[in-house]
Design an enzyme around this catalytic site. Structure first.
Site, mmCIF file in Angstrom:
data_model
loop_
_atom_site.group_PDB
_atom_site.id
_atom_site.type_symbol
_atom_site.label_atom_id
_atom_site.label_comp_id
_atom_site.label_asym_id
_atom_site.label_seq_id
_atom_site.Cartn_x
_atom_site.Cartn_y
_atom_site.Cartn_z
ATOM 1 N N ASP A 33 0.853 -1.210 0.204
ATOM 2 C CA ASP A 33 0.107 -0.092 0.048
ATOM 3 C C ASP A 33 0.944 1.121 -0.166
ATOM 4 O OD1 ASP A 33 -2.540 1.357 0.526
ATOM 5 O OD2 ASP A 33 -1.638 1.986 2.347
ATOM 6 N N GLU B 7 1.584 -0.328 -5.019
ATOM 7 C CA GLU B 7 0.465 0.784 -5.360
ATOM 8 C C GLU B 7 1.331 2.069 -5.756
ATOM 9 O OE1 GLU B 7 -3.674 2.931 -3.854
ATOM 10 O OE2 GLU B 7 -1.840 2.302 -2.355
#
Length: 519
Positions: free
Chosen positions: A233, A270
């Protein structure tokens, strides 16, 4: 796509299978084994998936009960949104990196899930949130006690007078609408940095102890728990944007440490930005989400410009190849941060079905967001993009979660899975057909992309996919009106047709939102 692809024995077998008349069953089996380069990953938000203990919240045991759905759909892996203890519903602010959120179950449940998934040849990838912790994490609770606390340097601190110009600065980025990054813990004049919110203080990766903690956490999940990889993330925000090279270096180090534990570990990052910003992360994160694919796909439909997406995809792949030949392009049509795809396409069933046909015929390793396969709906704010999955009609759906009152995906707007299975024209069976098409045609899974620029009508997307002896010609009409296309080549047969597309007297007839795959 990967530097070892052409020497991989499975790749070589696929080339042979591409030229065999009996390739279908064998190719499907081998492609499924060739995850992650040619695999399909299914994203699950456990909170909304299936409830087995009656508390209205989805749980790990619920996923175990529904693993056959993932297998039957044809997916090769599951990416789980955050599963660790957290004070929020979304769990992107972790309080314990080595546990399962009690609402979801316990570690033994999760280990059993992995075992059952692996029995079905399904890999397991978990969300790893290391850019920040929760402000309720024990590290931060200690850190804010004072400057002399041993955990103080686990986070980023500054005195108010040194950051005065930044305190009220409104920063809007592609992946954060937070209006300020420095936050007051109420302990004197020191402020801590939290890129996303004050509830999510950023860790200080200049501190070697922090990096050691993170590597230890990764090792635990790989070795002790048995996951197959991580979705990283906010990978762009380990360091601030003006320290991009430090970000790149960190991820190389992270990859090296994880590969010590599992040489085959899968890491997908990401990095929410344009290709020039994304590409330098590839040496550290060999798989990266292709957000451009999602947005350009929508733009292609809006402008009825077929080659817009094909050219963008070729441009990205060629650019990445210039950085490294060791990469996986993780393509998406939607995920947990964007409005549901069907909403984005104006609830148009033909566009929705064609969007998935495009995703499955393009290069890359596609990700599917839970519920898209039954046409779930959802718009911002985020909780309503993550509404409960509809397994059966409400009165019969004992496992449907109830943690949120759905506004978009209800029995009035979405046909439950059990009913869709019986309808050959349903979204579910459409997804299954296209996944099977990809899994049984090596050219679609791992073939090269060659654009076909033959002066076709603007709405037509045309490209070839090639591997070994198999060559497929793919045509998508993203416009609303029927078009005719004359082909200069001798094409033997159609292997897939959508919405009445067909060959007729040497021409290809493509109705509005019609697609055709020719061999």
């Amino acid at each position: 796509m990967l530097k070892n692809l052409k020497t991989n024995p499975i790749y070589l077998l696929l080339i042979l299978l591409a030229g065999c008349s009996t390739k279908t069953e064998k190719a499907s089996k081998e492609i499924k084994n060739y995850w992650p380069e040619a695999g399909i990953t299914y994203e699950i938000f456990i909170q909304s998936y299936y409830d087995t203990d009656g508390d209205s919240i989805g749980d790990v045991n619920g996923v175990i009960q529904k693993l056959d759905h993932v297998r039957d759909l044809g997916a090769n892996a599951i990416w789980f949104m955050p599963i660790m203890p957290s004070p929020s519903y979304h769990k992107y602010d972790v309080t314990d990196y080595k546990a399962i959120h009690p609402d979801y179950g316990n570690m033994e449940d999760f280990k059993r899930l992995i075992e059952e998934a692996h029995k079905r040849d399904i890999k397991v990838v978990i969300d790893m949130i290391i850019n920040h912790t929760s402000d309720e994490h024990p590290w931060f609770l200690e850190a804010k006690k004072g400057r002399d606390n041993p955990y103080r340097d686990y986070y980023v601190w500054a005195q108010a007078d040194t950051i005065q110009d930044y305190l009220d600065k409104k920063t809007i980025t592609l992946d954060s609408d937070n209006i300020r990054q420095w936050h007051d813990p109420g302990k004197g004049n020191d402020y801590y940095y939290g890129f996303f919110t004050g509830d999510m203080p950023d860790l200080n990766f200049d501190n070697p102890k922090v990096r050691e903690e993170i590597y230890d956490i990764g090792e635990y999940w790989l070795e002790e728990v048995g996951v197959d990889g991580f979705r990283l993330d906010a990978a762009k925000h380990i360091y601030p944007d003006d320290r991009a090279e430090d970000n790149h270096a960190f991820w190389k180090e992270f990859r090296a440490e994880m590969e010590k534990v599992n040489p085959d570990v899968y890491l997908v990052g990401e990095v929410y930005d344009m290709k020039e910003v994304v590409a330098p992360y590839l040496p550290g994160l060999p798989a990266l989400f292709n957000f451009d694919f999602h947005y350009t796909l929508l733009e292609a439909f809006e402008k009825q410009d077929g080659m817009l997406l094909a050219r963008k995809q070729k441009e990205i792949l060629d650019y990445y190849q210039g950085i490294t030949d060791d990469f996986i392009d993780a393509t998406i049509s939607s995920n947990h941060d964007q409005p549901r795809l069907l909403n984005e396409l104006g609830k148009d069933e033909n566009k929705m079905k064609q969007a998935i046909a495009i995703l499955m015929t393009m290069p890359g390793a596609p990700y599917l967001y839970y519920g898209e396969e039954i046409g779930m709906l959802g718009k911002k704010p985020d909780p309503h993009i993550r509404e409960p999955f509809l397994w059966k009609a409400r009165e019969k759906d004992e496992g449907r979660t109830k943690w949120i009152q759905p506004e978009f995906s209800t029995d009035k707007t979405v046909t439950p899975l059990s009913q869709q299975k019986e309808n050959p024209n349903s979204y579910y069976n459409h997804y299954k057909t296209l996944i099977e098409l990809r899994n049984t045609n090596p050219a679609l899974a791992i073939g090269e992309l060659e654009l076909v620029e033959n002066g076709f009508p603007k709405a037509v997307m045309a490209f070839k996919r090639k591997v070994g002896e198999q060559e497929l010609f793919v045509l998508h009409n993203v416009g609303e009106n029927e078009v005719e296309v004359e082909l200069a080549e001798n094409l033997h047969k159609a292997v897939y047709a959508l919405n009445g597309a067909a060959m007729k007297e040497g021409k290809v007839i493509l109705p509005g939102n019609g697609s055709l795959v020719l061999e």
